[in-house]
Design an enzyme around this catalytic site. Structure first.
Site, PDB file in Angstrom:
ATOM      1  N   HIS A  25       0.966  -1.423  -0.241  1.00 20.11           N
ATOM      2  CA  HIS A  25      -0.100  -0.106   0.036  1.00 20.11           C
ATOM      3  C   HIS A  25       1.192   1.139  -0.109  1.00 20.11           C
ATOM      4  O   HIS A  25       0.410   2.314   0.485  1.00 20.11           O
ATOM      5  CB  HIS A  25      -0.983   0.034   0.900  1.00 20.11           C
ATOM      6  CG  HIS A  25      -2.274  -1.222   0.983  1.00 20.11           C
ATOM      7  ND1 HIS A  25      -2.984  -1.573   2.017  1.00 20.11           N
ATOM      8  CD2 HIS A  25      -2.440  -1.761   0.111  1.00 20.11           C
ATOM      9  CE1 HIS A  25      -3.686  -2.607   1.920  1.00 20.11           C
ATOM     10  NE2 HIS A  25      -3.564  -2.485   0.656  1.00 20.11           N
ATOM     11  N   HIS A  81     -12.207  -9.084  -5.896  1.00 12.48           N
ATOM     12  CA  HIS A  81     -11.869  -7.662  -5.394  1.00 12.48           C
ATOM     13  C   HIS A  81     -10.738  -7.270  -6.609  1.00 12.48           C
ATOM     14  O   HIS A  81      -9.956  -7.712  -6.722  1.00 12.48           O
ATOM     15  CB  HIS A  81     -10.791  -8.207  -3.998  1.00 12.48           C
ATOM     16  CG  HIS A  81     -10.098  -6.995  -3.310  1.00 12.48           C
ATOM     17  ND1 HIS A  81     -11.019  -5.822  -3.537  1.00 12.48           N
ATOM     18  CD2 HIS A  81      -9.381  -6.609  -2.902  1.00 12.48           C
ATOM     19  CE1 HIS A  81     -10.168  -4.778  -3.022  1.00 12.48           C
ATOM     20  NE2 HIS A  81      -9.284  -5.157  -2.379  1.00 12.48           N
ATOM     21  N   GLU A  83      -8.471  -4.725  -6.359  1.00 13.76           N
ATOM     22  CA  GLU A  83      -7.100  -4.414  -5.877  1.00 13.76           C
ATOM     23  C   GLU A  83      -6.188  -4.737  -6.525  1.00 13.76           C
ATOM     24  O   GLU A  83      -6.051  -5.836  -7.414  1.00 13.76           O
ATOM     25  CB  GLU A  83      -7.242  -4.359  -4.888  1.00 13.76           C
ATOM     26  CG  GLU A  83      -5.944  -3.169  -4.093  1.00 13.76           C
ATOM     27  CD  GLU A  83      -5.936  -3.173  -2.406  1.00 13.76           C
ATOM     28  OE1 GLU A  83      -4.444  -1.783  -1.965  1.00 13.76           O
ATOM     29  OE2 GLU A  83      -6.225  -4.260  -2.235  1.00 13.76           O
ATOM     30  N   ASP A  85      -3.230  -5.942  -6.280  1.00 14.91           N
ATOM     31  CA  ASP A  85      -2.111  -7.122  -5.812  1.00 14.91           C
ATOM     32  C   ASP A  85      -3.140  -8.631  -6.544  1.00 14.91           C
ATOM     33  O   ASP A  85      -2.753  -8.906  -6.501  1.00 14.91           O
ATOM     34  CB  ASP A  85      -2.304  -6.663  -5.264  1.00 14.91           C
ATOM     35  CG  ASP A  85      -3.180  -6.278  -3.756  1.00 14.91           C
ATOM     36  OD1 ASP A  85      -3.688  -6.389  -4.552  1.00 14.91           O
ATOM     37  OD2 ASP A  85      -3.003  -6.816  -2.815  1.00 14.91           O
ATOM     38  N   HIS A 148     -12.050  -5.997   2.323  1.00 12.90           N
ATOM     39  CA  HIS A 148     -11.542  -4.508   3.064  1.00 12.90           C
ATOM     40  C   HIS A 148     -11.883  -3.752   1.597  1.00 12.90           C
ATOM     41  O   HIS A 148     -11.841  -2.253   2.197  1.00 12.90           O
ATOM     42  CB  HIS A 148     -10.289  -4.089   3.308  1.00 12.90           C
ATOM     43  CG  HIS A 148      -9.278  -4.311   2.751  1.00 12.90           C
ATOM     44  ND1 HIS A 148      -8.000  -3.277   2.268  1.00 12.90           N
ATOM     45  CD2 HIS A 148      -9.048  -5.281   1.778  1.00 12.90           C
ATOM     46  CE1 HIS A 148      -7.281  -3.223   1.293  1.00 12.90           C
ATOM     47  NE2 HIS A 148      -7.745  -4.192   1.173  1.00 12.90           N
ATOM     48  N   ASP A 167      -8.984 -11.325   0.620  1.00 12.84           N
ATOM     49  CA  ASP A 167      -8.288 -10.912   1.614  1.00 12.84           C
ATOM     50  C   ASP A 167      -8.461 -11.335   3.495  1.00 12.84           C
ATOM     51  O   ASP A 167      -7.331 -10.876   3.913  1.00 12.84           O
ATOM     52  CB  ASP A 167      -7.624  -8.894   1.677  1.00 12.84           C
ATOM     53  CG  ASP A 167      -7.139  -8.811   0.149  1.00 12.84           C
ATOM     54  OD1 ASP A 167      -5.870  -8.865   0.202  1.00 12.84           O
ATOM     55  OD2 ASP A 167      -7.271  -7.090  -0.155  1.00 12.84           O
ATOM     56  N   TYR A 195      -1.455  -8.173  10.274  1.00 11.98           N
ATOM     57  CA  TYR A 195      -2.279  -8.220   9.013  1.00 11.98           C
ATOM     58  C   TYR A 195      -3.601  -7.402   8.521  1.00 11.98           C
ATOM     59  O   TYR A 195      -4.060  -6.590   8.994  1.00 11.98           O
ATOM     60  CB  TYR A 195      -2.374  -9.310   8.070  1.00 11.98           C
ATOM     61  CG  TYR A 195      -2.763  -9.201   6.514  1.00 11.98           C
ATOM     62  CD1 TYR A 195      -2.494  -9.033   5.318  1.00 11.98           C
ATOM     63  CD2 TYR A 195      -4.726  -9.419   6.145  1.00 11.98           C
ATOM     64  CE1 TYR A 195      -2.994  -8.944   3.710  1.00 11.98           C
ATOM     65  CE2 TYR A 195      -5.465  -9.177   5.502  1.00 11.98           C
ATOM     66  CZ  TYR A 195      -4.631  -8.050   4.145  1.00 11.98           C
ATOM     67  OH  TYR A 195      -5.220  -8.311   2.773  1.00 11.98           O
ATOM     68  N   HIS A 228      -3.078 -13.547   0.145  1.00 12.58           N
ATOM     69  CA  HIS A 228      -2.262 -13.330   0.497  1.00 12.58           C
ATOM     70  C   HIS A 228      -1.730 -14.777   1.572  1.00 12.58           C
ATOM     71  O   HIS A 228      -2.229 -14.761   2.753  1.00 12.58           O
ATOM     72  CB  HIS A 228      -1.841 -12.068   1.104  1.00 12.58           C
ATOM     73  CG  HIS A 228      -2.361 -10.904   0.612  1.00 12.58           C
ATOM     74  ND1 HIS A 228      -1.159 -10.898  -0.766  1.00 12.58           N
ATOM     75  CD2 HIS A 228      -3.290 -10.289   0.149  1.00 12.58           C
ATOM     76  CE1 HIS A 228      -1.300  -9.778  -1.427  1.00 12.58           C
ATOM     77  NE2 HIS A 228      -2.766  -9.125  -0.850  1.00 12.58           N
TER      78      HIS A 228
END
Length: 399
Positions: A25, A81, A83, A85, A148, A167, A195, A228
């Site tokens: 991030h 998701h 994002e 990554d 998130h 996540d 995390y 992750h």
């Protein structure tokens, strides 16, 4: 490059291991142990890829897909998701498999079109309870907004009792193996706590509701494969139980002291407070912020019941190295904490009021207001007051 790993017959990990990343991030999150970008391939009468990887690792993903079946054919691409990554390789996968049908939430679709407006693709908007058959197996979706991001969802394979929660339940850790029974359990839980504390803590109320929802629908879970870190196959209940504790703000008789100092006066106060806490039977973690990782400090705050923050006054303000921790705490909103501000000053104060205002903004209950301050250097009676305050806090947070 690592190889595909079978989770069960016909279901594979096809992600990538990032051994070298040290911040996530942007500079917001330290990743001392690297991370992984997990993607999962389900091969049945129809084939589905659940999530992709960070764009620099797209060739690794494609190479793994080809090892399983070449040429690669995808019937579905599930986007849990958007994002970068997890969806960074979305363009590469759509170029490789232009007929793949995208399954995602409405918010995820909106985000995909914003990120990749040049790509046209077939899609279906899914909601909680939507199910798609692959043959012997099926995919069921559970919306999880703000866990998130607003677009987030979980994918569930009921025939395997396999949860793919993106996540949730993840950890930033790079390993050469993929499963929880292959890695030190304490290490995994430490990274999972870090995390949660630094990314998911603000959403604790939503996490409690989502866990309750999963329990009410009696969702059988044998394996949790997050986006992750490692895959929970030996004891998925352990991480679910940990999330329940963290989300409720359950702590133990533990205090975190985070401070910095100019000429040791504030440091002496920190040590006196620590001595009192220890004498009162409390576990203590002491951090000088200029030589400590802020994300590690926040991880320790997760299961602490007390947070003590100290700074001397400089230019009517707090030390710059102390401010980022307070900024994070205001955003993270830790539950069920008591706090104390302390510090030294010279000819004029100011830090104490700022510390206390920031702690209150983080919804941390001050156990003494004002907290201990000293001019120039702490004398014996000043240190004794700090010691006694430490004992008082220990009594307050005792089990």
């Amino acid at each position: 490059m690592s190889q595909p790993v079978a989770i069960t017959d016909g279901i594979y990990w096809v992600g990538a291991v990032d051994w070298n990343i040290r911040y996530f991030h942007g500079p917001a999150f330290s990743t001392h142990r690297g991370t992984t970008y997990n993607a999962y391939l389900i091969v049945d009468d129809k084939t589905a890829l659940v999530d992709t990887v960070y764009e620099p690792f797209k060739e690794e993903l494609i190479a793994k897909l080809k090892q399983i079946k070449d040429p690669v054919k995808l019937d579905y691409l599930v986007v849990n998701h958007t994002e970068s990554d997890h969806a960074g390789a979305f363009p590469a996968i759509m170029e490789l498999c232009p007929d793949a049908h995208v399954l995602c939430t409405q918010r995820a679709f909106d985000s995909l079109k914003a990120h990749y407006s040049h790509i046209d693709f077939n899609y279906t908007i899914v909601k909680t309870g939507t199910s798609v058959s692959l043959g012997k197996r099926s995919l069921t979706f559970i919306e999880a907004p703000m866990l998130h991001w607003p677009d987030s969802m979980f994918t569930y394979v009921p025939e395997e009792a396999l949860l793919l929660p993106n996540d949730a339940f993840g950890q930033h850790i790079a390993t050469s193996v993929r499963f929880d029974d292959q890695v030190d359990a304490g290490l995994i839980m430490d990274e999972a706590a870090k995390y949660y504390a630094n990314i998911l803590m603000p959403f604790s109320n939503l996490i409690t509701k989502k866990l309750d929802e999963i329990q009410k629908i009696n969702l059988a879970i044998k394996t949790i494969a997050p986006s992750h870190g490692i895959i929970w196959r030996k004891d998925p209940g352990r991480i679910i139980e940990a999330y329940a504790r963290w989300a409720e703000g359950q702590g133990k008789a533990k205090a975190v002291i985070a401070y910095d100092t100019m000429w040791l006066s504030t440091e002496k106060m920190a040590h006196a407070l620590m001595d009192g806490l220890v004498a009162g039977g409390c576990e203590v973690k002491l951090f000088k912020l200029s030589v400590s990782d802020r994300n590690d400090v926040i991880k320790e705050i997760l299961d602490a019941r007390a947070v003590l923050v100290g700074s001397p006054t400089i230019n009517n303000d707090i030390l710059p190295v102390v401010s980022p921790l307070l900024d994070d705490l205001v955003g993270l909103r830790p539950k069920n904490k008591v706090g104390l501000a302390f510090g030294a000053y010279g000819w004029g104060g100011g830090a104490q009021k700022i510390l206390e205002e920031r702690l209150k903004a983080a919804k941390i209950e001050l156990i003494a207001e004002p907290g201990p301050t000293v001019q120039w250097v702490p004398r014996g009676e000043d240190l004794q007051r700090c010691y006694e305050l430490g004992r008082k806090i220990a009594a307050r947070i005792a089990d």
